[in-house]
Design a protein around this motif. Structure first.
Motif, short mmCIF file in Angstrom:
data_model
loop_
_atom_site.label_atom_id
_atom_site.label_comp_id
_atom_site.label_asym_id
_atom_site.label_seq_id
_atom_site.Cartn_x
_atom_site.Cartn_y
_atom_site.Cartn_z
N ILE A 13 0.83 -1.20 0.00
CA ILE A 13 0.00 0.00 0.00
C ILE A 13 0.87 1.26 0.00
O ILE A 13 0.52 2.29 -0.59
CB ILE A 13 -0.94 0.00 1.22
CG1 ILE A 13 -1.89 -1.22 1.16
CG2 ILE A 13 -1.74 1.29 1.31
CD1 ILE A 13 -2.80 -1.33 2.34
N PHE A 14 2.04 1.18 0.67
CA PHE A 14 2.89 2.36 0.83
C PHE A 14 3.91 2.53 -0.29
O PHE A 14 4.50 3.61 -0.42
CB PHE A 14 3.62 2.30 2.18
CG PHE A 14 2.72 2.06 3.34
CD1 PHE A 14 1.76 2.99 3.70
CD2 PHE A 14 2.79 0.89 4.08
CE1 PHE A 14 0.92 2.79 4.78
CE2 PHE A 14 1.95 0.67 5.16
CZ PHE A 14 1.00 1.62 5.51
N ILE A 15 4.15 1.50 -1.08
CA ILE A 15 5.21 1.56 -2.09
C ILE A 15 5.00 2.69 -3.10
O ILE A 15 5.93 3.47 -3.37
CB ILE A 15 5.36 0.20 -2.79
CG1 ILE A 15 5.94 -0.83 -1.81
CG2 ILE A 15 6.26 0.31 -4.02
CD1 ILE A 15 6.03 -2.24 -2.37
N PRO A 16 3.79 2.86 -3.70
CA PRO A 16 3.64 3.94 -4.68
C PRO A 16 3.88 5.33 -4.09
O PRO A 16 4.48 6.19 -4.74
CB PRO A 16 2.18 3.78 -5.15
CG PRO A 16 1.85 2.36 -4.88
CD PRO A 16 2.58 2.02 -3.62
N THR A 17 3.41 5.56 -2.86
CA THR A 17 3.60 6.87 -2.23
C THR A 17 5.08 7.11 -1.93
O THR A 17 5.60 8.21 -2.18
CB THR A 17 2.79 6.95 -0.93
OG1 THR A 17 1.41 6.72 -1.23
CG2 THR A 17 2.94 8.32 -0.28
N VAL A 18 5.76 6.10 -1.39
CA VAL A 18 7.18 6.24 -1.07
C VAL A 18 7.99 6.45 -2.35
O VAL A 18 8.97 7.21 -2.35
CB VAL A 18 7.68 5.00 -0.30
CG1 VAL A 18 9.19 5.06 -0.09
CG2 VAL A 18 6.98 4.90 1.04
N ALA A 19 7.59 5.82 -3.45
CA ALA A 19 8.34 5.94 -4.71
C ALA A 19 8.35 7.37 -5.22
O ALA A 19 9.31 7.80 -5.86
CB ALA A 19 7.74 5.01 -5.76
N LYS A 20 7.31 8.15 -4.93
CA LYS A 20 7.27 9.55 -5.36
C LYS A 20 8.24 10.42 -4.59
O LYS A 20 8.67 11.46 -5.07
CB LYS A 20 5.85 10.09 -5.21
CG LYS A 20 4.83 9.40 -6.10
CD LYS A 20 3.44 9.97 -5.86
CE LYS A 20 2.40 9.26 -6.72
NZ LYS A 20 1.03 9.78 -6.47
N GLN A 21 8.58 10.00 -3.37
CA GLN A 21 9.47 10.79 -2.53
C GLN A 21 10.91 10.33 -2.61
O GLN A 21 11.83 11.14 -2.66
CB GLN A 21 8.97 10.71 -1.07
CG GLN A 21 7.53 11.14 -0.88
CD GLN A 21 7.28 12.58 -1.26
OE1 GLN A 21 8.15 13.43 -1.08
NE2 GLN A 21 6.10 12.86 -1.80
N ASN A 22 11.12 9.02 -2.60
CA ASN A 22 12.48 8.49 -2.60
C ASN A 22 12.49 7.14 -3.29
O ASN A 22 11.97 6.15 -2.76
CB ASN A 22 13.00 8.36 -1.16
CG ASN A 22 14.51 8.13 -1.11
OD1 ASN A 22 15.03 7.26 -1.80
ND2 ASN A 22 15.20 8.91 -0.29
N ALA A 23 13.07 7.09 -4.47
CA ALA A 23 13.07 5.86 -5.27
C ALA A 23 13.88 4.76 -4.60
O ALA A 23 13.53 3.58 -4.70
CB ALA A 23 13.61 6.14 -6.67
N LEU A 24 14.98 5.12 -3.93
CA LEU A 24 15.82 4.11 -3.30
C LEU A 24 15.09 3.40 -2.17
O LEU A 24 15.12 2.17 -2.06
CB LEU A 24 17.10 4.76 -2.76
CG LEU A 24 18.09 3.81 -2.05
CD1 LEU A 24 18.52 2.70 -2.98
CD2 LEU A 24 19.30 4.59 -1.53
N ILE A 25 14.43 4.18 -1.32
CA ILE A 25 13.68 3.57 -0.22
C ILE A 25 12.54 2.70 -0.77
O ILE A 25 12.26 1.61 -0.24
CB ILE A 25 13.12 4.66 0.72
CG1 ILE A 25 14.27 5.40 1.39
CG2 ILE A 25 12.20 4.05 1.77
CD1 ILE A 25 13.82 6.52 2.32
N ALA A 26 11.90 3.16 -1.83
CA ALA A 26 10.83 2.37 -2.44
C ALA A 26 11.37 1.05 -2.98
O ALA A 26 10.73 0.00 -2.84
CB ALA A 26 10.17 3.17 -3.56
N LEU A 27 12.58 1.08 -3.57
CA LEU A 27 13.19 -0.14 -4.09
C LEU A 27 13.51 -1.11 -2.97
O LEU A 27 13.29 -2.32 -3.09
CB LEU A 27 14.47 0.22 -4.87
CG LEU A 27 15.20 -0.95 -5.55
CD1 LEU A 27 14.29 -1.60 -6.58
CD2 LEU A 27 16.48 -0.47 -6.22
N LEU A 28 14.02 -0.58 -1.86
CA LEU A 28 14.29 -1.43 -0.70
C LEU A 28 13.00 -2.03 -0.13
O LEU A 28 12.98 -3.20 0.28
CB LEU A 28 15.01 -0.62 0.39
CG LEU A 28 16.43 -0.15 0.06
CD1 LEU A 28 16.98 0.73 1.18
CD2 LEU A 28 17.36 -1.34 -0.17
#
Length: 304
Positions: free
Chosen positions: A58-73
């Motif tokens: 649920i949080f991956i798309p939102t996190v990807a807009k802010q920080n791609a590295l954290i979203a990848l992790l």
């Protein structure tokens, strides 16, 4: 499309998958921990990791807009937990299937014993009649004792058969079906979580686009910023000033929430404002360090 109904359906399916996956993981981790004497601790760890795996998409798309590295992790973590959960589900399901198979084999064995005992009883009763017909009283008495014993054994087998569950159909589950069930739980759970995020974003976008423009008086600081960006707006045009400030406020909130893209076309579609005013609003948000230049004259949210 009824967004509320779709969200309720996705939530129900996600909750069902989460409970099923958590229970199967609990069975696997509990048995694993019991081998070293820490069954409860392992069970709690398993349930916690399984819940993280269920909610993280649920949080991956939102996190990807802010920080791609954290979203990848986060994607890597979710994938790893899904693999572990799949293994746990397969193990728990196969154990259940094995128990069904054992129960079925026991039922078949009891049925064979009952048939043998019935045949033995019929032969003994026939022997007893023959012995009585030729006046072999002592032998007939011994045969009668044997008949009584065999009858008791047959009654015990009937009782055992009534307490044995017939799992002949369920026992046909093999490893391929078990793997399919385990993988389906994980895939459906991830799809429902991502769908919920999309529905929430869509609902926010629709609400922003359909809500009336707020014409409340804005603080002097915002009015002064509008005056600097829009020099054509004179100080005596109070209503026009309030309208421009409210558009700026709503545009800022919509862009920060991800409901509206920081572009001329995005602002025009959401608020119906012309390109010149959209350009001025984007310029102001850039000056406020909310946006940053991107892709040949465009803007995007500043990466912190």
């Amino acid at each position: 499309m009824n967004i509320s109904l779709a969200k309720a359906f996705c939530t129900l399916v996600l909750l069902s998958c989460a409970i099923t996956s958590a229970y199967l993981t609990y069975l696997f981790m509990y048995e694993l921990g019991a081998a070293i004497g820490v069954a409860i601790i392992f069970a709690i760890i398993g349930i916690t990791l399984d819940l993280v795996k269920t909610m993280s998409p649920i949080f991956i798309p939102t996190v990807a807009k802010q920080n791609a590295l954290i979203a990848l992790l986060l994607v890597a973590l979710t994938g790893s937990l899904m693999v572990i959960s799949t293994i746990a589900s397969i193990s728990a399901l196969e154990k259940g299937a094995d128990q069904m198979t054992v129960a079925t084999k026991q039922s078949v064995a009891i049925a064979e014993q009952i048939n043998n005992k019935k045949l033995e009883l019929d032969n003994l009763q026939l022997l007893s009649k023959t012995q009585l017909s030729v006046n072999q009283i002592s032998k007939a008495d011994k045969t009668a004792i044997t008949v009584s014993r065999v009858t008791d054994e047959l009654n015990v087998l009937y009782h055992a058969q009534s307490n044995t569950k017939d799992a002949s159909i369920l026992s046909q589950y093999d490893s391929k079906i078990t793997l399919f069930i385990a993988v389906s739980i994980e895939v459906v759970s991830a799809v429902m979580a991502l769908t919920l995020h999309s529905l929430n974003t869509l609902e926010t976008s629709v609400s922003s686009a359909s809500s009336p423009v707020n014409t409340t008086v804005t603080p002097p600081s915002v009015r002064q910023q509008i005056q600097r960006v829009l020099p054509s707006v004179s100080t005596d045009k109070t209503l026009e000033m309030q309208f421009a400030a409210s558009v700026l406020s709503e545009a800022k909130e919509a862009i920060l929430s991800g409901a509206v893209k920081p572009s001329y076309r995005g602002l025009k579609a959401a608020f119906g404002i012309p390109q010149e005013q959209s350009k001025q609003i984007l310029t102001l948000l850039h000056q406020q360090a909310i946006l940053e230049p991107w892709n040949n004259g465009g803007y995007r949210l500043r990466v912190t």
